[in-house]
Design a protein around this motif. Sequence first.
Motif, PDB file in Angstrom:
ATOM      1  N   MET A   1       0.844  -1.167   0.000  1.00 33.58           N
ATOM      2  CA  MET A   1       0.000   0.000   0.000  1.00 33.58           C
ATOM      3  C   MET A   1       0.894   1.236   0.000  1.00 33.58           C
ATOM      4  SD  MET A   1      -2.749   1.177   2.877  1.00 33.58           S
ATOM      5  CE  MET A   1      -1.949   0.098   4.011  1.00 33.58           C
ATOM      6  N   ALA A   2       0.490   2.249  -0.768  1.00 35.73           N
ATOM      7  CA  ALA A   2       1.277   3.472  -0.859  1.00 35.73           C
ATOM      8  C   ALA A   2       0.392   4.685  -0.609  1.00 35.73           C
ATOM      9  CB  ALA A   2       1.913   3.576  -2.236  1.00 35.73           C
ATOM     10  N   LEU A   3       0.920   5.646   0.138  1.00 37.82           N
ATOM     11  CA  LEU A   3       0.222   6.890   0.429  1.00 37.82           C
ATOM     12  C   LEU A   3       0.990   8.017  -0.251  1.00 37.82           C
ATOM     13  CD1 LEU A   3      -1.846   8.630   2.014  1.00 37.82           C
ATOM     14  CD2 LEU A   3      -0.236   8.588   3.910  1.00 37.82           C
ATOM     15  N   THR A   4       0.298   8.778  -1.094  1.00 39.76           N
ATOM     16  CA  THR A   4       0.895   9.911  -1.792  1.00 39.76           C
ATOM     17  C   THR A   4       0.090  11.155  -1.460  1.00 39.76           C
ATOM     18  OG1 THR A   4       1.581   8.472  -3.605  1.00 39.76           O
ATOM     19  CG2 THR A   4       1.557  10.836  -4.044  1.00 39.76           C
ATOM     20  N   ILE A   5       0.798  12.256  -1.203  1.00 35.97           N
ATOM     21  CA  ILE A   5       0.140  13.526  -0.926  1.00 35.97           C
ATOM     22  C   ILE A   5       0.599  14.526  -1.977  1.00 35.97           C
ATOM     23  CG2 ILE A   5      -0.217  15.387   0.724  1.00 35.97           C
ATOM     24  CD1 ILE A   5       0.513  13.429   2.936  1.00 35.97           C
ATOM     25  N   TYR A   6      -0.356  15.067  -2.702  1.00 41.11           N
ATOM     26  CA  TYR A   6      -0.094  16.130  -3.671  1.00 41.11           C
ATOM     27  C   TYR A   6      -0.218  17.452  -2.930  1.00 41.11           C
ATOM     28  CZ  TYR A   6      -0.405  12.522  -7.198  1.00 41.11           C
ATOM     29  OH  TYR A   6      -0.179  11.391  -7.942  1.00 41.11           O
ATOM     30  N   THR A   7       0.825  18.284  -3.010  1.00 41.14           N
ATOM     31  CA  THR A   7       0.907  19.492  -2.201  1.00 41.14           C
ATOM     32  C   THR A   7       1.445  20.661  -3.016  1.00 41.14           C
ATOM     33  OG1 THR A   7       3.200  19.154  -1.504  1.00 41.14           O
ATOM     34  CG2 THR A   7       1.511  18.091  -0.174  1.00 41.14           C
ATOM     35  N   THR A   8       1.567  21.797  -2.327  1.00 40.99           N
ATOM     36  CA  THR A   8       2.362  22.935  -2.797  1.00 40.99           C
ATOM     37  C   THR A   8       3.216  23.375  -1.608  1.00 40.99           C
ATOM     38  OG1 THR A   8       0.744  24.606  -2.143  1.00 40.99           O
ATOM     39  CG2 THR A   8       0.566  23.725  -4.397  1.00 40.99           C
ATOM     40  N   THR A   9       4.233  24.158  -1.876  1.00 43.49           N
ATOM     41  CA  THR A   9       5.109  24.604  -0.795  1.00 43.49           C
ATOM     42  C   THR A   9       4.436  25.630   0.107  1.00 43.49           C
ATOM     43  OG1 THR A   9       6.059  26.296  -2.237  1.00 43.49           O
ATOM     44  CG2 THR A   9       7.228  24.194  -2.107  1.00 43.49           C
ATOM     45  N   TRP A  10       3.443  26.344  -0.394  1.00 41.54           N
ATOM     46  CA  TRP A  10       2.809  27.427   0.353  1.00 41.54           C
ATOM     47  C   TRP A  10       1.488  27.038   1.016  1.00 41.54           C
ATOM     48  CZ3 TRP A  10      -1.855  27.806  -1.898  1.00 41.54           C
ATOM     49  CH2 TRP A  10      -1.955  27.415  -3.223  1.00 41.54           C
TER      50      TRP A  10
END
Length: 84
Positions: A1-10
Amino acid sequence: MALTIYTTTWCGPCKRLKSQLSREGITYKEIDINANPGAAEFVMSVNNGNQTVPTVVVESPNGRVVRTNPSVIEVKALLARVSA
């Protein structure tokens, strides 16, 4: 199982979620949508054309589950459910 978080620096909610996951000992892969146009396109595809972050993806043998701006409690429950 893999957890990925799509983010921005701000992104404040992104920083909060990552901090909470780290405190809980939950590992994840982070992808900055500002640095990765393909990731930005994916986020828009699952958020009605919006670049809403954090967008969390859990990949498991049973498929992929996507949540937008979840709490750490929601992420923990999702991980428990897909690993059961």
